[in-house]
Motif scaffolding. Structure first.
Motif, PDB file in Angstrom:
ATOM      1  N   ALA A  19      -2.590   1.953   0.816  1.00  6.20           N
ATOM      2  CA  ALA A  19      -3.161   1.491   2.093  1.00  6.20           C
ATOM      3  C   ALA A  19      -4.064   0.288   1.845  1.00  6.20           C
ATOM      4  N   HIS A  20      -4.892   0.376   0.821  1.00  8.39           N
ATOM      5  CA  HIS A  20      -5.806  -0.728   0.512  1.00  8.39           C
ATOM      6  C   HIS A  20      -5.014  -1.980   0.115  1.00  8.39           C
ATOM      7  N   GLU A  21      -4.005  -1.806  -0.733  1.00  5.54           N
ATOM      8  CA  GLU A  21      -3.206  -2.964  -1.178  1.00  5.54           C
ATOM      9  C   GLU A  21      -2.452  -3.598  -0.010  1.00  5.54           C
ATOM     10  N   ALA A  22      -2.133  -2.781   0.982  1.00  5.85           N
ATOM     11  CA  ALA A  22      -1.401  -3.315   2.151  1.00  5.85           C
ATOM     12  C   ALA A  22      -2.350  -3.941   3.168  1.00  5.85           C
ATOM     13  N   GLY A  23      -3.655  -3.884   2.881  1.00  6.24           N
ATOM     14  CA  GLY A  23      -4.631  -4.467   3.808  1.00  6.24           C
ATOM     15  C   GLY A  23      -5.043  -3.517   4.922  1.00  6.24           C
ATOM     16  N   LEU A  24      -4.766  -2.213   4.716  1.00  4.49           N
ATOM     17  CA  LEU A  24      -5.095  -1.238   5.765  1.00  4.49           C
ATOM     18  C   LEU A  24      -6.252  -0.326   5.348  1.00  4.49           C
ATOM     19  N   GLY A  25      -6.971  -0.745   4.317  1.00  5.70           N
ATOM     20  CA  GLY A  25      -8.039   0.100   3.777  1.00  5.70           C
ATOM     21  C   GLY A  25      -9.040   0.554   4.831  1.00  5.70           C
ATOM     22  N   GLU A  26      -9.332  -0.327   5.766  1.00  6.64           N
ATOM     23  CA  GLU A  26     -10.351   0.020   6.778  1.00  6.64           C
ATOM     24  C   GLU A  26      -9.752   0.858   7.919  1.00  6.64           C
ATOM     25  N   LYS A  27      -8.440   0.921   7.956  1.00  3.60           N
ATOM     26  CA  LYS A  27      -7.795   1.636   9.083  1.00  3.60           C
ATOM     27  C   LYS A  27      -7.415   3.069   8.725  1.00  3.60           C
TER      28      LYS A  27
END
Ligand SMILES: N[C@@H](CCC(=O)N[C@@H](CS)C(=O)NCC(=O)O)C(=O)O
Length: 204
Positions: A19-27
């Motif tokens: 999730a973090h690597e995909a740019g969704l860490g905050e979501k």
């Protein structure tokens, strides 16, 4: 989005790192869910009948599992086509690396359940030895044949890095890095990524 799980589970942690690597860490938030191989977690079973972690609950309230499907879902939501590349040759190399790491995760978690949770008198020595051998053969293969795919950030390299951490955490006596310089260098490097340091394993 919510991911039910326990950070010690390699399957849970790999979805969070993804999730973090995909740019969704905050979501994505981790919602603590404990499991045991012999007792169902009722609230987990209510959303996912297998009762295994991780389970992702989408913003629409749907349950997505298992870890492989969750990682694909996250890439889909993020519109990311590097973690699971589109290009045919690369794609199936990455997916096979992911399958290899997840097979190692299954064998390692199974080994841990059998040796750490199952009553001694019921343990099956032959099965335990087979899991250990499966992981050993996989580690040798990773060290020899996967450097190019491990050099990139994808769902395969994420899964490998996380499973190596799990082995260090639960079975440090396996000393997986001994004699495997390529894999050791990969792990040392990948472990510095913010996606990995953001979701550390707890102190022992
Ligand atoms: N294939 C599943 C495996 C998940 C899995 O085995 N999770 C373990 C924790 S590491 C679990 O939920 N164990 C509880 C059980 O076996 O009932 C995935 O990739 O998500």
């Amino acid at each position: 989005m919510k991911i039910f799980g326990d950070i010690i589970s390699p399957f849970v942690r790999m979805t969070l790192v993804c999730a973090h690597e995909a740019g969704l860490g905050e979501k994505v938030v981790l919602a603590e869910a404990k499991v045991s191989p012999v007792e169902a977690n009722g609230s987990l079973v209510a959303v996912a009948p297998l009762g295994k972690i991780p389970v992702l609950i989408t913003d629409h309230g749907h349950a997505v599992y298992d870890s492989r499907v969750i990682m694909e879902y996250l890439c889909h939501v993020a519109g990311n086509s590097t973690l699971i590349p589109d290009d045919g040759v690369k794609r199936f190399r990455v997916l096979t690396l992911q399958a290899l790491a997840q097979g190692m995760g299954d064998a390692s978690v199974g080994y841990r359940y059998e040796t750490g949770v199952r009553p001694k008198e019921l343990q099956w020595a032959g099965w335990i030895a087979r899991q250990r051998a499966r992981v050993k053969d996989s580690l040798d293969d990773l060290d020899r044949n996967w450097s190019a795919t491990l050099a990139e950030v994808n769902v395969g390299s994420i899964a490998v890095a996380v499973v190596l951490d799990y082995i260090d955490f639960r079975m440090p006596d396996w000393a997986w890095a001994e004699g495997r310089q390529n894999l050791k260098a990969f792990h040392a490097d990948f472990s510095k990524r913010p996606s990995m340091t953001r979701y550390p394993l707890p102190p022992k």
